[in-house]
Every structure is written in C-alpha cells, then in structure tokens.
Design an enzyme around this catalytic site. Structure first.
Site, PDB file in Angstrom:
ATOM      1  NE  ARG A   1      -4.133  -1.944   0.595  1.00  0.00           N
ATOM      2  CZ  ARG A   1      -3.952  -3.290   0.292  1.00  0.00           C
ATOM      3  NH1 ARG A   1      -3.153  -3.884  -0.388  1.00  0.00           N
ATOM      4  NH2 ARG A   1      -5.069  -4.118   0.629  1.00  0.00           N
TER       5      ARG A   1
ATOM      6  CB  SER B   1      -8.315  -1.899   4.769  1.00  0.00           C
ATOM      7  OG  SER B   1      -8.606  -3.246   4.172  1.00  0.00           O
TER       8      SER B   1
ATOM      9  CD  GLU C   1      -5.493   0.608   2.602  1.00  0.00           C
ATOM     10  OE1 GLU C   1      -5.907  -0.291   3.442  1.00  0.00           O
ATOM     11  OE2 GLU C   1      -5.570   1.024   1.581  1.00  0.00           O
TER      12      GLU C   1
HETATM   13  N1  EPU Z   1     -10.065 -11.243  10.750  1.00  0.00           N
HETATM   14  C1  EPU Z   1     -10.389 -11.308  12.059  1.00  0.00           C
HETATM   15  N2  EPU Z   1     -11.406 -10.184  12.676  1.00  0.00           N
HETATM   16  C2  EPU Z   1     -11.962  -9.574  11.692  1.00  0.00           C
HETATM   17  C3  EPU Z   1     -11.351  -9.426  10.127  1.00  0.00           C
HETATM   18  C4  EPU Z   1     -10.278 -10.111   9.971  1.00  0.00           C
HETATM   19  O1  EPU Z   1     -10.033 -12.061  12.899  1.00  0.00           O
HETATM   20  O2  EPU Z   1     -12.787  -8.888  11.784  1.00  0.00           O
HETATM   21  C5  EPU Z   1      -8.820 -12.063  10.646  1.00  0.00           C
HETATM   22  C6  EPU Z   1      -9.498 -13.328   9.555  1.00  0.00           C
HETATM   23  O3  EPU Z   1     -10.059 -14.468  10.281  1.00  0.00           O
HETATM   24  C7  EPU Z   1      -8.316 -13.567   8.687  1.00  0.00           C
HETATM   25  C8  EPU Z   1      -7.213 -12.512   8.820  1.00  0.00           C
HETATM   26  O4  EPU Z   1      -7.740 -11.470   9.709  1.00  0.00           O
HETATM   27  O5  EPU Z   1      -7.585 -14.634   9.437  1.00  0.00           O
HETATM   28  C9  EPU Z   1      -7.306 -11.911   7.669  1.00  0.00           C
HETATM   29  O6  EPU Z   1      -8.669 -11.205   7.102  1.00  0.00           O
HETATM   30  P1  EPU Z   1      -9.197 -10.826   5.396  1.00  0.00           P
HETATM   31  O7  EPU Z   1      -8.626 -12.363   4.645  1.00  0.00           O
HETATM   32  O8  EPU Z   1     -10.247 -10.379   5.496  1.00  0.00           O
HETATM   33  O9  EPU Z   1      -7.966  -9.914   5.048  1.00  0.00           O
HETATM   34  P2  EPU Z   1      -7.346  -8.578   5.764  1.00  0.00           P
HETATM   35  O10 EPU Z   1      -5.807  -8.766   6.037  1.00  0.00           O
HETATM   36  O11 EPU Z   1      -8.188  -8.170   6.845  1.00  0.00           O
HETATM   37  C10 EPU Z   1      -6.570  -7.666   3.556  1.00  0.00           C
HETATM   38  C11 EPU Z   1      -6.558  -6.346   2.717  1.00  0.00           C
HETATM   39  C12 EPU Z   1      -7.897  -6.140   1.982  1.00  0.00           C
HETATM   40  C13 EPU Z   1      -8.101  -7.349   1.219  1.00  0.00           C
HETATM   41  C14 EPU Z   1      -8.019  -8.683   1.926  1.00  0.00           C
HETATM   42  C15 EPU Z   1      -7.894  -9.690   1.026  1.00  0.00           C
HETATM   43  C16 EPU Z   1      -5.202  -4.751   4.052  1.00  0.00           C
HETATM   44  C17 EPU Z   1      -5.328  -3.429   4.767  1.00  0.00           C
HETATM   45  N3  EPU Z   1      -6.242  -5.129   3.737  1.00  0.00           N
HETATM   46  O12 EPU Z   1      -7.549  -7.534   4.376  1.00  0.00           O
HETATM   47  O13 EPU Z   1      -7.879  -4.792   1.161  1.00  0.00           O
HETATM   48  O14 EPU Z   1      -9.225  -7.379   0.384  1.00  0.00           O
HETATM   49  O15 EPU Z   1      -6.665  -8.519   2.619  1.00  0.00           O
HETATM   50  O16 EPU Z   1      -6.907  -9.828   0.128  1.00  0.00           O
HETATM   51  O17 EPU Z   1      -4.092  -5.113   3.596  1.00  0.00           O
HETATM   52  C18 EPU Z   1      -8.537  -2.756   1.178  1.00  0.00           C
HETATM   53  O18 EPU Z   1      -7.308  -2.344   1.025  1.00  0.00           O
HETATM   54  O19 EPU Z   1      -9.302  -1.902   1.384  1.00  0.00           O
HETATM   55  C19 EPU Z   1      -8.884  -3.950   1.355  1.00  0.00           C
HETATM   56  C20 EPU Z   1     -10.234  -4.321   1.661  1.00  0.00           C
END
Ligand code: EPU
Length: 332
Positions: free
Chosen positions: A161, A231, A327
């Site tokens: 990012r 995010s 972000e």
């Molecule tokens: N998780 C939780 N609780 C929550 C949310 C997530 O425990 O409320 C845990 C999930 O269980 C999982 C982990 O966190 O083990 C990752 O969650 P998720 O796959 O939803 O992805 P993320 O790391 O929260 C990132 C990106 C998203 C992107 C997803 C999928 C960033 C800041 N965000 O989110 O990007 O869609 O991976 O690749 O890196 C964005 O930038 O606006 C965005 C939505």
C-alpha cells in the site's frame, strides 16, 4: 474542462461525508490538466473515486479529478498484451474489460473501488495480488513545471500500500495514464484461503472474478449502504520476536509473511480481539463483519470517524503493544 465552484463532495467519495470543496476541476486530457494547474488556488487535492479519503472538514482549495478514459493496446504478442489506460477509468471497469478480453493479471483485484490513477498511487492489493505485479509504467504531469515524466515500475518504489507518490513525490505529480502488462496465458492465482474454498481446479477468468466478487460482498460493506473507505488501517508489520511472544498468549493469531525478521498480522483480528468489532462511537462504527473497516452509519462527520479510529488505535496499543496506522488519507 469542467469547473464546479462550491462543489458538494458527498457523492464523489465513498465515506459519504457532507462536505464541499471551494472548487473542483475535471480534466479530460493532459492539455486541460496543464491549463487547470496554472494559477489553481492551493491547497490542491488530486482525487480519483474518493475511495481512500476521510474528509475532516470542507476542503478550502482546488480538487482535481481526471476523466481521462481512453484504453489502448500499445504492444501485443502471442503471450501478452500491454494496455495504456486513462487515469480516470473506473478500476473495476478495467478489470471487467480485461476478463472479457481473456487477459490475466488483475482478476483478483475485482470490485476494488476507485479509479486507475489513484490505484497506482496506493498500490491496491487483494487476494495475493498487488497492482505493482502488472504495472509497466506511469505517465504523469509535474505540478511545479507542467513537464511530463514517465515512471517505470521500479521508479515507483512500490511496497505494501505504498509508492513514491505517497512519500517523496507526494502532491508533486498528477497521473494521466497507467500502462499494464497482462498475460494471454492462463495464470490463476487462487492460493488465498477464502478463494480456495469457493473455486474448482483450473477456474476461468470469469469464475475467479465472480468468486472474488462473492467473497468481497460477503465481508465488505457497500458504500451505498454504509459510507466507508475499505480497510481503514494497514495490516501492521511487527518484529518476529514480538510475534512469538504474542503467539504464546494467543496461539490462534493469524499472520502473513513479510520481509526477513518481520511478520504481518491482520489489523482486523487485533481490533476484534480488542472488543471493537460491531461497536459504535456516535455515528461512526467498526463494521460488524470485518473489523478493519470503519463505517459511517449515517450523518457521521470526518472528525467522528477519526475519533473512533484514534480510540481503536489506543486500545490496540494498550492490549497488544502494536501501533496501527491508517491506510485512509485524512484530508484537513
Ligand atoms: N480477521 C478477524 N476479524 C476481523 C477481520 C479479519 O479475525 O474482523 C482475521 C481473519 O480471520 C483472517 C485475517 O484476519 O484470518 C485476514 O482477514 P481478511 O482475509 O479479511 O483480510 P485482511 O488482512 O483483513 C487484507 C486487505 C484487504 C483485502 C484482503 C484480502 C489490507 C489493509 N487489507 O485485509 O484490502 O481485500 O486482505 O486480500 O491489507 C482494502 O485495502 O481496502 C482492502 C479491503
């Protein structure tokens, strides 16, 4: 060129704050941009789909918005194609176009809100793919002397990012075109957990796009229902020793690989564990299905959302000793 004075921004950004800009200028080509930059009243704000902004106040300056919307093939062979895309093209329209043409590379980035120019500044990413993986070069106009510069992928200093346009060149260039190199050979990238479970082996481009859209829609709020900017925080990268210590307290803590000696942990998990998932402060709330997303429940001000973000940051810091960073860009 279109000039709107005292321009309402509510429909022009995804958080849905009721704010205005002193002036908004839409430019449809580089000549219009150059003439609009000459003598524009500062501060200047270069805005795409407004999907990564939090307006704290009305904007007392000039907002620039690209409506450059041409898409052209600039090179092609049996295996790949290079496409030059105007910075004002809606990102997901471009993804849909590539999927329809049978070009691989951006399908995992389906449904990410925003426009082509800003997506290259932010290095948008999802489901194991970042825009830098397919970006060849960027054409941009200097705000200072109106000269044109072409940045190679390497010159953009891409990171998670992050890019040169968020650091040393912040506010100094306006992106007009981005050229991407896409593959004509099937190249599915479906290792990400949430995808594996909904896809069969050797999926088509359209099947991958459909699966990503389903997964995103199940977790992320529709800005038309609840204003949000995806995010709100970046996933923090912490030293391995700190992670090992946290893991001894929370064996279930998820993680992603990062550079050597470091590891990335999901901010959504930290926020949920801090007790904030689904909670509100005034009209701002932590989204109930994905704690990484802050939402406008209706009528929230930017300050209200910032207050919620600051409170969440303080609690995560207190409980885990980890500092979350937004972000989303705060616009004063
Ligand atoms: N998780 C939780 N609780 C929550 C949310 C997530 O425990 O409320 C845990 C999930 O269980 C999982 C982990 O966190 O083990 C990752 O969650 P998720 O796959 O939803 O992805 P993320 O790391 O929260 C990132 C990106 C998203 C992107 C997803 C999928 C960033 C800041 N965000 O989110 O990007 O869609 O991976 O690749 O890196 C964005 O930038 O606006 C965005 C939505």
């Amino acid at each position: 060129m279109k000039i709107i004075d005292n321009c309402p921004l509510k429909e022009r950004h995804t958080f849905g704050m009721d704010v205005k800009a002193d002036r908004l200028i839409e430019f449809a080509n580089e000549d219009e941009l150059k003439s609009a930059l000459t003598g524009a009243v500062k501060p200047l704000l270069f805005m795409g789909g407004g999907s990564n902004l939090l307006f704290l106040n009305n904007f007392a300056g000039t907002v620039f918005h690209s409506v450059i919307d041409d898409i052209d093939i600039v090179a092609e062979d049996d295996n790949s194609v290079s496409v030059r895309v105007g910075s004002g093209v809606v990102w997901d329209d471009f993804v849909a176009y590539c999927v329809e043409k049978g070009w691989w590379g951006v399908e995992n980035l389906s449904l990410i809100p925003g426009e082509v120019g800003a997506s290259a500044v932010q290095n948008i990413g999802a489901y194991g793919v970042e825009v830098k993986d397919v970006l060849q070069n960027i054409e941009a106009i200097s705000v200072d002397d109106l000269s044109k510069r072409i940045f190679t992928n390497e010159e953009c200093n891409y990171g998670y990012r992050d890019s040169i346009f968020k650091n040393s060149l912040k506010g100094k260039y306006v992106i007009t075109y981005v050229t991407y190199r896409l593959s004509k050979i099937a190249n599915p990238n479906i290792g990400y957990g949430a995808l594996k479970s909904v896809l069969t082996e050797n999926p088509s481009l359209q099947e991958i796009r459909d699966a990503i859209i389903t997964v995103r829609n199940s977790k992320l709020p529709d800005p038309k229902v609840y204003g949000n900017a995806g995010s709100f925080f970046m996933n923090p990268v912490i030293p391995m020793e700190q992670f090992v210590e946290l893991q001894s307290r929370y064996p279930e803590i998820p993680s992603y690989p990062a550079s050597e000696g470091y590891i990335k942990v999901p901010a959504g998990w930290l926020i949920e564990k801090s007790g904030w998932k689904g909670k509100s402060l005034g009209n701002a709330a932590v989204y109930e299905k994905q704690a990484l997303v802050l939402i406008n429940r209706g009528g929230a001000t930017g300050m209200e959302v910032k207050h919620l973000a600051d409170t969440v940051i303080a609690d995560v810091q207190k409980i885990f000793g980890i500092t979350l960073h937004a972000e989303v860009n705060y616009i004063e």
